[in-house]
Motif scaffolding. Structure first.
Motif, PDB file in Angstrom:
ATOM      1  N   VAL A 125       0.561  -1.084  -0.238  1.00  0.00           N
ATOM      2  CA  VAL A 125       0.024   0.167  -0.017  1.00  0.00           C
ATOM      3  C   VAL A 125       0.719   0.892   0.344  1.00  0.00           C
ATOM      4  O   VAL A 125       2.154   1.112   1.032  1.00  0.00           O
ATOM      5  N   MET A 126       0.609   1.812  -0.965  1.00  0.00           N
ATOM      6  CA  MET A 126       1.456   3.388  -0.953  1.00  0.00           C
ATOM      7  C   MET A 126       0.471   4.267  -0.321  1.00  0.00           C
ATOM      8  O   MET A 126      -0.451   4.636  -1.158  1.00  0.00           O
ATOM      9  N   LEU A 127       0.990   5.952   0.773  1.00  0.00           N
ATOM     10  CA  LEU A 127       0.358   6.902   0.896  1.00  0.00           C
ATOM     11  C   LEU A 127       0.896   7.463   0.777  1.00  0.00           C
ATOM     12  O   LEU A 127       2.152   8.038   1.434  1.00  0.00           O
ATOM     13  N   THR A 128       0.101   8.962   0.012  1.00  0.00           N
ATOM     14  CA  THR A 128       1.372   9.894   0.250  1.00  0.00           C
ATOM     15  C   THR A 128       0.540  10.772   0.273  1.00  0.00           C
ATOM     16  O   THR A 128       0.044  11.360   0.404  1.00  0.00           O
ATOM     17  N   MET A 129       1.454  11.509   1.297  1.00  0.00           N
ATOM     18  CA  MET A 129       1.739  13.016   2.055  1.00  0.00           C
ATOM     19  C   MET A 129       1.520  14.638   1.337  1.00  0.00           C
ATOM     20  O   MET A 129       2.163  15.120   1.564  1.00  0.00           O
ATOM     21  N   GLY A 130       0.068  14.672   0.705  1.00  0.00           N
ATOM     22  CA  GLY A 130       0.907  16.366   0.347  1.00  0.00           C
ATOM     23  C   GLY A 130      -0.525  16.945   0.935  1.00  0.00           C
ATOM     24  O   GLY A 130      -0.989  17.140   1.638  1.00  0.00           O
ATOM     25  N   THR A 131      -0.868  17.421  -0.333  1.00  0.00           N
ATOM     26  CA  THR A 131      -2.164  19.257   0.128  1.00  0.00           C
ATOM     27  C   THR A 131      -2.982  17.763   0.179  1.00  0.00           C
ATOM     28  O   THR A 131      -3.785  17.875   1.183  1.00  0.00           O
ATOM     29  N   GLY A 132      -3.262  16.262  -0.405  1.00  0.00           N
ATOM     30  CA  GLY A 132      -4.076  15.596   0.351  1.00  0.00           C
ATOM     31  C   GLY A 132      -3.719  14.807   0.797  1.00  0.00           C
ATOM     32  O   GLY A 132      -2.169  14.307   1.063  1.00  0.00           O
ATOM     33  N   VAL A 133      -4.081  13.023   0.534  1.00  0.00           N
ATOM     34  CA  VAL A 133      -3.912  11.679   0.103  1.00  0.00           C
ATOM     35  C   VAL A 133      -4.041  11.461  -0.410  1.00  0.00           C
ATOM     36  O   VAL A 133      -5.307  10.777  -0.168  1.00  0.00           O
ATOM     37  N   GLY A 134      -3.088  10.366  -1.337  1.00  0.00           N
ATOM     38  CA  GLY A 134      -3.864   9.825  -2.751  1.00  0.00           C
ATOM     39  C   GLY A 134      -3.108   8.440  -1.783  1.00  0.00           C
ATOM     40  O   GLY A 134      -2.132   8.176  -0.819  1.00  0.00           O
ATOM     41  N   GLY A 135      -3.396   7.231  -2.002  1.00  0.00           N
ATOM     42  CA  GLY A 135      -3.345   5.922  -2.062  1.00  0.00           C
ATOM     43  C   GLY A 135      -3.583   4.898  -3.064  1.00  0.00           C
ATOM     44  O   GLY A 135      -4.488   5.664  -4.595  1.00  0.00           O
ATOM     45  N   ALA A 136      -3.142   4.257  -3.224  1.00  0.00           N
ATOM     46  CA  ALA A 136      -2.341   2.725  -4.470  1.00  0.00           C
ATOM     47  C   ALA A 136      -2.450   1.774  -3.501  1.00  0.00           C
ATOM     48  O   ALA A 136      -2.155   1.897  -2.836  1.00  0.00           O
ATOM     49  N   VAL A 137      -2.996   0.579  -3.540  1.00  0.00           N
ATOM     50  CA  VAL A 137      -2.532  -1.194  -3.845  1.00  0.00           C
ATOM     51  C   VAL A 137      -1.969  -1.373  -4.977  1.00  0.00           C
ATOM     52  O   VAL A 137      -2.705  -1.545  -5.531  1.00  0.00           O
ATOM     53  N   VAL A 138      -1.539  -2.292  -4.396  1.00  0.00           N
ATOM     54  CA  VAL A 138      -0.992  -3.162  -5.103  1.00  0.00           C
ATOM     55  C   VAL A 138      -1.228  -4.786  -4.847  1.00  0.00           C
ATOM     56  O   VAL A 138      -0.802  -4.817  -2.863  1.00  0.00           O
ATOM     57  N   SER A 139      -2.181  -5.719  -4.892  1.00  0.00           N
ATOM     58  CA  SER A 139      -1.982  -7.173  -4.611  1.00  0.00           C
ATOM     59  C   SER A 139      -1.971  -8.426  -5.315  1.00  0.00           C
ATOM     60  O   SER A 139      -2.427  -7.794  -6.320  1.00  0.00           O
ATOM     61  N   GLY A 140      -1.602  -9.280  -4.266  1.00  0.00           N
ATOM     62  CA  GLY A 140      -0.893 -10.567  -5.493  1.00  0.00           C
ATOM     63  C   GLY A 140       0.181  -9.754  -6.803  1.00  0.00           C
ATOM     64  O   GLY A 140       0.178 -10.573  -7.453  1.00  0.00           O
ATOM     65  N   GLY A 141       0.884  -8.604  -6.859  1.00  0.00           N
ATOM     66  CA  GLY A 141       1.423  -8.147  -7.981  1.00  0.00           C
ATOM     67  C   GLY A 141       1.050  -7.859  -8.726  1.00  0.00           C
ATOM     68  O   GLY A 141       1.187  -6.943 -10.119  1.00  0.00           O
ATOM     69  N   GLU A 142      -0.797  -6.936  -8.779  1.00  0.00           N
ATOM     70  CA  GLU A 142      -1.329  -6.509  -9.712  1.00  0.00           C
ATOM     71  C   GLU A 142      -1.777  -5.318  -8.991  1.00  0.00           C
ATOM     72  O   GLU A 142      -2.559  -4.985  -7.686  1.00  0.00           O
ATOM     73  N   LEU A 143      -2.042  -4.428  -9.296  1.00  0.00           N
ATOM     74  CA  LEU A 143      -2.235  -3.059  -9.464  1.00  0.00           C
ATOM     75  C   LEU A 143      -3.780  -3.133  -9.159  1.00  0.00           C
ATOM     76  O   LEU A 143      -4.567  -2.915  -9.810  1.00  0.00           O
ATOM     77  N   PHE A 144      -4.815  -3.038  -7.570  1.00  0.00           N
ATOM     78  CA  PHE A 144      -5.637  -3.069  -7.647  1.00  0.00           C
ATOM     79  C   PHE A 144      -7.129  -1.427  -7.610  1.00  0.00           C
ATOM     80  O   PHE A 144      -6.284  -0.603  -7.560  1.00  0.00           O
ATOM     81  N   ARG A 145      -7.865  -2.101  -8.623  1.00  0.00           N
ATOM     82  CA  ARG A 145      -8.427  -1.138  -9.116  1.00  0.00           C
ATOM     83  C   ARG A 145      -9.925  -0.634  -9.068  1.00  0.00           C
ATOM     84  O   ARG A 145     -10.931  -0.024  -9.028  1.00  0.00           O
ATOM     85  N   GLY A 146     -10.493  -2.041  -8.269  1.00  0.00           N
ATOM     86  CA  GLY A 146     -11.905  -2.211  -7.713  1.00  0.00           C
ATOM     87  C   GLY A 146     -12.616  -2.582  -8.824  1.00  0.00           C
ATOM     88  O   GLY A 146     -12.162  -2.627 -10.342  1.00  0.00           O
ATOM     89  N   GLY A 147     -14.327  -2.524  -8.322  1.00  0.00           N
ATOM     90  CA  GLY A 147     -14.941  -2.660 -10.019  1.00  0.00           C
ATOM     91  C   GLY A 147     -15.582  -1.622 -10.485  1.00  0.00           C
ATOM     92  O   GLY A 147     -16.265  -2.452 -11.479  1.00  0.00           O
ATOM     93  N   GLU A 175      -7.125  12.364   4.903  1.00  0.00           N
ATOM     94  CA  GLU A 175      -6.289  13.510   4.174  1.00  0.00           C
ATOM     95  C   GLU A 175      -6.664  14.447   4.676  1.00  0.00           C
ATOM     96  O   GLU A 175      -5.962  15.646   4.969  1.00  0.00           O
ATOM     97  N   GLN A 176      -7.822  14.803   5.442  1.00  0.00           N
ATOM     98  CA  GLN A 176      -8.054  16.183   6.298  1.00  0.00           C
ATOM     99  C   GLN A 176      -7.185  15.886   8.112  1.00  0.00           C
ATOM    100  O   GLN A 176      -7.157  17.270   8.220  1.00  0.00           O
ATOM    101  N   TYR A 177      -6.437  14.854   8.287  1.00  0.00           N
ATOM    102  CA  TYR A 177      -6.207  15.010   9.377  1.00  0.00           C
ATOM    103  C   TYR A 177      -4.384  14.233   8.756  1.00  0.00           C
ATOM    104  O   TYR A 177      -3.614  13.898   9.446  1.00  0.00           O
ATOM    105  N   ALA A 178      -3.875  13.696   7.785  1.00  0.00           N
ATOM    106  CA  ALA A 178      -2.695  13.249   8.032  1.00  0.00           C
ATOM    107  C   ALA A 178      -1.835  13.694   6.875  1.00  0.00           C
ATOM    108  O   ALA A 178      -0.636  12.892   5.961  1.00  0.00           O
ATOM    109  N   SER A 179      -2.248  14.957   5.809  1.00  0.00           N
ATOM    110  CA  SER A 179      -1.813  15.116   4.522  1.00  0.00           C
ATOM    111  C   SER A 179      -1.000  16.650   5.532  1.00  0.00           C
ATOM    112  O   SER A 179      -0.673  17.208   6.658  1.00  0.00           O
ATOM    113  N   GLY A 180      -0.253  17.138   4.097  1.00  0.00           N
ATOM    114  CA  GLY A 180       0.963  18.215   4.232  1.00  0.00           C
ATOM    115  C   GLY A 180      -0.347  19.347   4.743  1.00  0.00           C
ATOM    116  O   GLY A 180       0.072  20.346   6.181  1.00  0.00           O
ATOM    117  N   ARG A 181      -1.159  19.503   4.392  1.00  0.00           N
ATOM    118  CA  ARG A 181      -2.150  20.213   5.371  1.00  0.00           C
ATOM    119  C   ARG A 181      -3.044  20.505   6.395  1.00  0.00           C
ATOM    120  O   ARG A 181      -3.158  21.483   7.100  1.00  0.00           O
TER     121      ARG A 181
END
Length: 311
Positions: A125-147, A175-181
């Motif tokens: 799991v990647m979380l980016t702490m910038g103006t907001g909080v971005g997220g990305a999930v890699v599961s089983g070697g594949e990028l998770f995108r959902g239904g 992102e209102q509690y864990a970002s750069g903002r």
């Protein structure tokens, strides 16, 4: 094989030619036009320039927003006037080349997974702490995108019921509690309290605001007010990671964005909050934490690697 990767940001468009090892061979950067038509022109011009001197297989374009499951349409972009924009078809028609469209946070997460801090793991799991909080999930070697193609929006998980209003239209998002903002908001609150906030208050009086880099400098200097502001934000992120662990069970959390430059000063309180929030802590495997390695190039590299590949 070389691909072009283009990362559309709120103020800048970064593009580059990237090889199979994730190395950027040539790189360009231009200001992001406000007009959507001019923005498409800028992407086309950049791609044409980059492929002029290189044998390019495919082109990848990353942008903030909801991307359709078939990666053809920008369903909604918060910073660009795109609603159900058929971006892939529009670009392929003008470039006469295969184009892949991806969410910018997903692209950055994939870049870190393939060539950065996530190399060697299968679930991340990647979380980016910038103006907001971005997220990305890699599961089983594949990028998770959902239904519907728009999964992994971790920064918009409801974190506090009835909490701070968010730009997405909801209240209390992570992102209102864990970002750069959020770090700046906490720094201002501590400055208002006096005491340990004296140095933060002095910066605000001098500059009229408390810039994020100023908070970071004070953290590195050991200022108690800035350290407390960081602890509050890091604690929110760590508590959320405990929840993500329960659902996704990643091997690794990668933390990126501007706040991540604080390195160990950030990770220590994140890990503490994660451990105290994790179901069954002490009786189960836990994730590792790492700081992202690719910096602002992660999205460009990631979307170039995704370009031309089967979903």
């Amino acid at each position: 094989m070389q691909n072009v990767g283009i990362d559309i940001g709120g103020t800048k468009i970064a593009g580059g030619v990237v090889d199979d090892d994730g190395t950027i061979i040539e790189k360009l950067r231009v200001d992001t036009p406000i007009d959507p038509a001019a923005l498409v022109d800028a992407v086309v011009d950049m791609a044409d320039h980059l492929r002029r001197a290189h044998d390019i297989h495919a082109i990848g374009v990353a942008a903030a927003g909801f991307i359709s499951l078939d990666r053809s349409t920008v369903i909604y972009a918060p910073n660009i006037d795109w609603r159900d924009e058929p971006l892939r078809a529009r670009l392929e028609q003008r470039l006469d080349a295969p184009v892949t469209i991806e969410n910018d946070a997903n692209a950055a997460g994939w870049g870190e997974y393939r060539f950065g801090a996530g190399r060697g793991v299968h679930d991340m799991v990647m979380l980016t702490m910038g103006t907001g909080v971005g997220g990305a999930v890699v599961s089983g070697g594949e990028l998770f995108r959902g239904g519907h193609g728009i999964g992994g929006e971790l920064g918009h998980m409801r974190f506090v019921r009835g909490g701070h209003p968010c730009g997405c239209g909801q209240n209390g998002c992570l992102e209102q509690y864990a970002s750069g903002r959020a770090l700046q908001r906490e720094a201002n609150a501590i400055a208002d309290e006096g005491g340990i906030g004296a140095a933060l208050a002095a910066i605000r009086e001098e500059k009229g605001a408390i810039p994020g880099p100023a908070v970071s400098r004070l953290v590195l200097a050991g200022d108690p007010g800035a350290v407390e502001a960081l602890r509050r934000v890091a604690t929110a992120l760590g508590e959320a990671c405990g929840g993500f662990q329960a659902v996704l069970d990643p091997e690794l959390f990668v933390i990126g964005g501007g706040v991540a430059q604080l390195g160990a000063d950030l990770l220590a309180p994140v890990k503490l909050a994660y451990e105290t929030s994790l179901p069954g802590y002490g009786e189960r495997p836990v994730a590792d934490f790492a700081i992202a390695r690719l910096g602002n190039d992660a999205g460009l590299i990631g979307v170039a690697d995704l370009a031309g590949k089967e979903l």
